[in-house]
Design a protein around this motif. Structure first.
Motif, mmCIF file in Angstrom:
data_model
loop_
_atom_site.group_PDB
_atom_site.id
_atom_site.type_symbol
_atom_site.label_atom_id
_atom_site.label_comp_id
_atom_site.label_asym_id
_atom_site.label_seq_id
_atom_site.Cartn_x
_atom_site.Cartn_y
_atom_site.Cartn_z
ATOM 1 N N GLY A 21 0.816 -1.219 0.000
ATOM 2 C CA GLY A 21 0.000 0.000 0.000
ATOM 3 C C GLY A 21 0.844 1.261 0.000
ATOM 4 N N ASN A 22 1.984 1.203 0.709
ATOM 5 C CA ASN A 22 2.862 2.377 0.783
ATOM 6 C C ASN A 22 3.876 2.416 -0.351
ATOM 7 O OD1 ASN A 22 1.623 3.028 3.159
ATOM 8 N ND2 ASN A 22 3.162 2.043 4.451
ATOM 9 N N GLY A 23 3.825 1.415 -1.212
ATOM 10 C CA GLY A 23 4.776 1.375 -2.331
ATOM 11 C C GLY A 23 6.199 1.093 -1.897
ATOM 12 N N ARG A 24 6.340 0.480 -0.703
ATOM 13 C CA ARG A 24 7.693 0.232 -0.200
ATOM 14 C C ARG A 24 8.042 -1.249 -0.234
ATOM 15 N NH1 ARG A 24 8.328 2.742 5.390
ATOM 16 N NH2 ARG A 24 10.409 1.906 5.026
ATOM 17 N N VAL A 25 7.977 -1.818 -1.414
ATOM 18 C CA VAL A 25 8.203 -3.259 -1.498
ATOM 19 C C VAL A 25 9.669 -3.642 -1.659
ATOM 20 C CG1 VAL A 25 5.906 -3.794 -2.365
ATOM 21 C CG2 VAL A 25 7.722 -3.267 -3.966
ATOM 22 N N SER A 26 10.519 -2.645 -1.959
ATOM 23 C CA SER A 26 11.933 -2.956 -2.072
ATOM 24 C C SER A 26 12.494 -3.136 -0.667
ATOM 25 C CB SER A 26 12.664 -1.808 -2.781
ATOM 26 O OG SER A 26 14.041 -1.948 -2.550
ATOM 27 N N ALA A 27 12.875 -4.352 -0.343
ATOM 28 C CA ALA A 27 13.290 -4.631 1.030
ATOM 29 C C ALA A 27 13.997 -5.974 1.085
ATOM 30 C CB ALA A 27 12.059 -4.683 1.936
ATOM 31 N N ALA A 101 23.819 -11.634 -6.585
ATOM 32 C CA ALA A 101 24.218 -10.254 -6.281
ATOM 33 C C ALA A 101 24.302 -9.422 -7.560
ATOM 34 C CB ALA A 101 25.554 -10.248 -5.548
ATOM 35 N N GLU A 102 24.637 -10.058 -8.669
ATOM 36 C CA GLU A 102 24.718 -9.349 -9.941
ATOM 37 C C GLU A 102 23.321 -9.135 -10.528
ATOM 38 O OE1 GLU A 102 27.044 -10.619 -13.796
ATOM 39 O OE2 GLU A 102 28.273 -10.757 -11.968
ATOM 40 N N GLU A 103 22.586 -10.194 -10.519
ATOM 41 C CA GLU A 103 21.238 -10.220 -11.113
ATOM 42 C C GLU A 103 20.283 -9.200 -10.486
ATOM 43 O OE1 GLU A 103 18.400 -12.244 -13.696
ATOM 44 O OE2 GLU A 103 20.588 -12.169 -13.623
ATOM 45 N N VAL A 104 20.441 -9.003 -9.183
ATOM 46 C CA VAL A 104 19.564 -8.112 -8.424
ATOM 47 C C VAL A 104 19.532 -6.689 -9.003
ATOM 48 C CG1 VAL A 104 19.546 -6.852 -6.214
ATOM 49 C CG2 VAL A 104 19.551 -9.329 -6.220
ATOM 50 N N TYR A 105 20.665 -6.287 -9.630
ATOM 51 C CA TYR A 105 20.741 -4.906 -10.101
ATOM 52 C C TYR A 105 20.145 -4.686 -11.491
ATOM 53 C CZ TYR A 105 23.254 -4.001 -5.900
ATOM 54 O OH TYR A 105 23.547 -3.893 -4.576
ATOM 55 N N TYR A 106 19.725 -5.754 -12.149
ATOM 56 C CA TYR A 106 19.063 -5.573 -13.443
ATOM 57 C C TYR A 106 17.631 -5.113 -13.249
ATOM 58 C CZ TYR A 106 22.994 -7.936 -15.641
ATOM 59 O OH TYR A 106 24.246 -8.263 -16.082
ATOM 60 N N GLU A 138 21.008 -2.821 0.989
ATOM 61 C CA GLU A 138 20.265 -1.842 0.210
ATOM 62 C C GLU A 138 19.937 -2.386 -1.178
ATOM 63 O OE1 GLU A 138 20.471 2.935 -0.569
ATOM 64 O OE2 GLU A 138 22.176 1.917 0.322
ATOM 65 N N PRO A 139 18.917 -3.202 -1.254
ATOM 66 C CA PRO A 139 18.567 -3.720 -2.580
ATOM 67 C C PRO A 139 18.079 -2.561 -3.459
ATOM 68 C CG PRO A 139 16.942 -4.419 -0.927
ATOM 69 C CD PRO A 139 18.018 -3.696 -0.199
ATOM 70 N N PRO A 140 18.322 -2.641 -4.772
ATOM 71 C CA PRO A 140 17.839 -1.578 -5.657
ATOM 72 C C PRO A 140 16.311 -1.492 -5.585
ATOM 73 C CG PRO A 140 18.615 -3.466 -6.907
ATOM 74 C CD PRO A 140 19.000 -3.704 -5.500
ATOM 75 N N PRO A 141 15.737 -0.325 -5.925
ATOM 76 C CA PRO A 141 14.303 -0.117 -5.712
ATOM 77 C C PRO A 141 13.409 -1.120 -6.433
ATOM 78 C CG PRO A 141 15.320 1.787 -6.805
ATOM 79 C CD PRO A 141 16.425 0.868 -6.425
ATOM 80 N N THR A 142 13.915 -1.769 -7.470
ATOM 81 C CA THR A 142 13.034 -2.693 -8.194
ATOM 82 C C THR A 142 13.260 -4.151 -7.791
ATOM 83 O OG1 THR A 142 14.636 -2.670 -9.997
ATOM 84 C CG2 THR A 142 12.695 -1.245 -10.233
ATOM 85 N N SER A 143 14.012 -4.380 -6.707
ATOM 86 C CA SER A 143 14.223 -5.764 -6.269
ATOM 87 C C SER A 143 13.849 -5.971 -4.808
ATOM 88 C CB SER A 143 15.687 -6.183 -6.465
ATOM 89 O OG SER A 143 15.970 -6.367 -7.831
ATOM 90 N N THR A 144 13.329 -7.150 -4.531
ATOM 91 C CA THR A 144 12.959 -7.544 -3.169
ATOM 92 C C THR A 144 13.600 -8.887 -2.877
ATOM 93 O OG1 THR A 144 10.817 -6.490 -3.493
ATOM 94 C CG2 THR A 144 10.999 -8.001 -1.617
ATOM 95 N N LEU A 145 14.250 -8.997 -1.733
ATOM 96 C CA LEU A 145 14.842 -10.284 -1.353
ATOM 97 C C LEU A 145 14.105 -10.863 -0.168
ATOM 98 C CD1 LEU A 145 17.561 -8.413 -2.343
ATOM 99 C CD2 LEU A 145 18.507 -10.690 -2.005
#
Ligand SMILES: [Zn+2]
Length: 334
Positions: A21-27, A101-106, A138-145
Motif C-alpha cells: 500500500g505504501n509502495g515500499r516493497v523494495s526490502a 548479487a549481480e542479477e539483483v541490479y538488473y 540496500e537492494p535496488p528499488p526494483t528488487s525484493t529479497l
C-alpha cells in the motif's frame, strides 16, 4: 493463493499489505518459522500482488487477483521476475550468491518488481552470505529479497541486522479447519482429523494421506488393546516383529504415531474432553482404551516408547528393541 484466501499469520499479512500500500516493497525480509506453515506461499502472494496486472496507476495492488496472466505464471513458476534460489546439494554456494548479487541490479524483465526468494537460507555458508551483505543492506528499488528459514538463529548476525524479520507460526486447529473446509472440501470427520494430525502446518496437510494414516493407526490401536489385556504373548511378538522390521524412517513414524495415541489416551484418562485430542474421529474407541490402560500406565508406556525412539540414534536392532519394549509393557514391568 491471495492474501484474502490465506488463513493464519494475520499480522504478517497486514505488514506485507501495508508495504504494498505504501509502495515500499523494495526490502530484504526474513520469513522465519517451522516448515509447512506458509512462508513460501506468503512470499509468492507478495510477489504476485506487486506484479499483478490489476494494479491501478502507479500504485501496487495490495493483493493478488490470481486470474491475470502474471499471477498465474508466478503460481506456475514461469515468471521471469520471480526467482527462487535453493541449496545446490547441501549448501547455497558462493557461485549462486555471486550470480544473485549481480542479477539483483538488473531492471525487471517483464513486470514491475523483481523477487528473489532464498529457500532454506540457513544453508548459506559464511562466505556465500558475506558476498550478499551489500545487496541485502540496500537492494535496488526494483528488487525484493526474501530469505525463508526454519532456523533463523543460524543466519549470520550481519544478515539478520540488515533484514526485517517476520515470524510465522502454525495455524490453530480452528484456522486450519476453516482453511481446509474452504479450499480442500472433504467429509467433516476427515477435515477435523487432518487439521489436528498435521499440527497447523498447511504444507503438510495438502500432501497428507489419511487412508494410510488410518490403516497404520488401526494396527497400533489393536496393539494397544493387546497390551492392555497383556495376555496374548504370541500376537504381541508378531506385532513387535511387524513394527521392528520396518525401515528406519517408517519405524520412527510408527513410534511417533504410537506416542500420539498414548498422549490422547493420557488426556482422556485425565478427564480432558474428546475435542482436545488429535484422533478425534476415533475418540470413543480411545476413551474405552483409556479406561483399560489408565493414567499411570499411559505415562509409563509413552516414556518407554520415547526411550526406544531416542535409542534409534545409536543404531539399535529394531526388532529386538521393539520386542523387549512391548513385552516389558505387557508384563507390567513399566
Ligand atoms: Zn493478478
Amino acid at each position: 493463493m491471495s492474501f484474502a484466501r490465506l488463513i493464519g499469520n494475520e499480522r504478517n499479512k497486514q505488514i506485507l499489505q501495508r508495504l504494498l500500500g505504501n509502495g515500499r516493497v523494495s526490502a530484504t525480509l526474513i520469513f522465519a518459522g517451522p516448515d509447512g506453515v506458509g512462508k513460501r506461499q506468503f512470499a509468492l502472494t507478495f510477489a504476485k500482488a506487486a506484479n499483478c496486472q490489476k494494479a491501478v496507476g502507479n500504485s501496487f495492488a495490495t493483493d493478488s487477483c490470481d486470474v491475470c496472466l502474471t499471477c498465474r505464471r508466478i503460481d506456475e513458476g514461469t515468471y521471469g521476475d520471480v526467482t527462487t534460489i535453493q541449496p545446490d546439494g547441501q549448501f547455497i554456494k558462493i557461485a549462486q550468491t555471486r550470480a544473485l548479487a549481480e542479477e539483483v541490479y538488473y531492471r525487471p524483465r517483464e513486470g514491475r518488481q523483481r523477487f528473489f526468494i532464498i529457500d532454506e537460507a540457513e544453508r548459506l555458508r559464511d562466505e556465500a552470505a558475506n558476498s550478499l551483505l551489500k545487496t541485502l543492506e540496500e537492494p535496488p528499488p526494483t528488487s525484493t529479497l526474501i530469505l525463508l528459514t526454519s532456523r533463523p538463529n543460524s543466519l549470520l548476525q550481519t544478515i539478520r541486522s540488515r533484514s526485517q524479520r517476520l515470524n510465522f507460526v502454525p495455524l490453530t486447529t480452528a484456522e486450519m479447519e476453516s482453511f481446509l473446509t474452504e479450499n480442500y472440501p472433504r467429509p467433516a470427520a476427515d477435515t477435523a482429523l487432518l487439521a489436528r494430525v498435521t499440527e497447523g502446518r498447511i504444507g503438510q496437510a495438502t500432501a497428507f494421506d489419511l487412508s494410510v494414516y488410518r490403516q497404520e493407526r488401526r494396527t497400533l490401536i489393536e496393539l494397544l488393546e493387546l497390551l492392555a489385556s497383556g495376555k496374548d504373548r504370541v500376537r504381541l511378538l508378531k506385532a513387535a516383529e511387524y513394527i521392528g522390521k520396518k525401515e528406519r524412517d517408517e519405524f520412527e513414524k510408527e513410534l511417533d504415531l504410537m506416542m500420539s495415541l498414548l498422549r490422547d489416551v493420557f488426556l482422556l484418562a485425565s478427564g480432558s474432553s474428546q475435542n482436545e485430542i488429535v484422533n478425534v474421529d476415533v475418540a470413543d474407541k480411545l476413551e474405552q482404551l483409556a479406561g483399560k490402560i489408565g493414567l499411570a500406565r499411559s505415562i509409563g508406556w509413552s516414556e518407554k516408547i520415547s526411550e526406544v525412539r531416542r535409542n534409534l540414534r545409536v543404531n539399535i536392532n529394531r526388532p529386538v528393541a521393539m520386542e523387549a519394549a512391548l513385552l516389558g509393557l505387557a508384563e507390567g514391568r513399566v
